[in-house]
Motif scaffolding. Structure first.
Motif, mmCIF file in Angstrom:
data_model
loop_
_atom_site.group_PDB
_atom_site.id
_atom_site.type_symbol
_atom_site.label_atom_id
_atom_site.label_comp_id
_atom_site.label_asym_id
_atom_site.label_seq_id
_atom_site.Cartn_x
_atom_site.Cartn_y
_atom_site.Cartn_z
ATOM 1 N N ASP A 1 -1.625 -3.208 -4.325
ATOM 2 C CA ASP A 1 -2.801 -3.694 -5.034
ATOM 3 C C ASP A 1 -3.946 -4.149 -4.138
ATOM 4 O O ASP A 1 -5.045 -4.412 -4.631
ATOM 5 N N ARG A 2 -3.719 -4.245 -2.839
ATOM 6 C CA ARG A 2 -4.797 -4.701 -1.959
ATOM 7 C C ARG A 2 -5.770 -3.560 -1.670
ATOM 8 O O ARG A 2 -5.508 -2.416 -2.003
ATOM 9 N N GLU B 1 0.042 1.243 6.904
ATOM 10 C CA GLU B 1 0.914 1.369 5.741
ATOM 11 C C GLU B 1 0.892 2.831 5.268
ATOM 12 O O GLU B 1 -0.160 3.483 5.276
ATOM 13 N N HIS B 2 2.033 3.317 4.842
ATOM 14 C CA HIS B 2 2.105 4.696 4.357
ATOM 15 C C HIS B 2 1.174 4.930 3.165
ATOM 16 O O HIS B 2 0.567 5.999 3.052
ATOM 17 N N ILE B 3 1.037 3.933 2.291
ATOM 18 C CA ILE B 3 0.160 4.100 1.129
ATOM 19 C C ILE B 3 -1.296 4.266 1.561
ATOM 20 O O ILE B 3 -2.062 4.987 0.923
ATOM 21 N N PRO C 1 6.122 -3.030 -2.108
ATOM 22 C CA PRO C 1 5.611 -4.307 -2.623
ATOM 23 C C PRO C 1 4.280 -4.162 -3.360
ATOM 24 O O PRO C 1 3.339 -3.557 -2.843
ATOM 25 N N PRO C 2 4.186 -4.739 -4.552
ATOM 26 C CA PRO C 2 2.922 -4.687 -5.309
ATOM 27 C C PRO C 2 1.745 -5.285 -4.534
ATOM 28 O O PRO C 2 0.623 -4.812 -4.674
ATOM 29 N N GLY D 1 -3.891 7.643 1.294
ATOM 30 C CA GLY D 1 -5.077 7.402 0.482
ATOM 31 C C GLY D 1 -4.744 6.851 -0.898
ATOM 32 O O GLY D 1 -5.468 7.074 -1.856
ATOM 33 N N GLY D 2 -3.598 6.149 -0.998
ATOM 34 C CA GLY D 2 -3.187 5.551 -2.255
ATOM 35 C C GLY D 2 -2.496 6.517 -3.208
ATOM 36 O O GLY D 2 -2.164 6.140 -4.331
#
Length: 179
Positions: free
Chosen positions: A20-21, A69-71, A15-16, A75-76
């Motif tokens: 994006d957060r 969250e995996h992201i 999910p964006p 580290g993004g």
């Protein structure tokens, strides 16, 4: 990590709003048994539940609390693998991997990412199972773009009933092969 088979680089496809957060705390690199012991001491809840993991682009295992969250754990960044891992103590107090999966709806890695997971576990001093204890198959619907979890070899979209491809099909920009 270029000695073995080519590895797929998975970009975030979830999910964006999550992408994006503001980023949460990145996962801790686990390069040794000592690193894992320190992480387990800081996260005693991990003994009773799974943890979130990624294998970063350097082939290192990163761990975060299960509800991370995996992201964030990554580290993004893009990853070589992502999922959940269950770590336990054997009777001799040795830390063992009880279960490991590729369950990540943010990266949707194919089960073919197993070699990256096995290499990262071995590099961290953990005996790896021979394969995922639970492997998940993700496909993006070509008709409506919905992310699907394929169950029981049923390759049809849960949202629109369109047939799903048999091969991993997330955007070419989301996956690049590394050798």
């Amino acid at each position: 990590m270029s000695d073995g088979p080519a590895l797929t680089r998975y970009a975030y496809v979830g999910p964006p709003a999550i992408r994006d957060r503001e980023r949460g705390e990145p996962g801790v690199v686990i390069a040794s048994g000592d690193d894992l012991e320190r992480w387990l001491s800081a996260h005693p809840e991990a003994a009773g539940e799974c943890a979130t993991y990624v294998v970063d682009l350097q082939g290192r295992l990163r761990l975060a609390a299960r509800r991370s969250e995996h992201i964030d754990c990554a580290g993004g960044q893009a990853v070589l693998a992502a999922g959940e891992i269950s770590i336990a103590r054997a009777a001799d107090r040795r830390v063992v991997v009880r279960e490991v999966s590729n369950q990540s709806t943010g990266y949707c890695p194919d089960p073919d990412c197993w070699p990256a997971v096995a290499a990262a576990l071995t590099a961290a001093g953990l005996a790896a199972p021979t394969t995922f204890t639970r492997a998940f198959v993700f496909r993006r619907c070509p008709a409506c773009a919905q992310i699907n979890l394929v169950k029981d070899d049923w390759f049809f979209c849960a949202a629109c009933d369109a047939e799903l491809p048999r091969a991993w099909n997330f955007a070419e920009s989301a996956a690049q092969t590394m050798s």
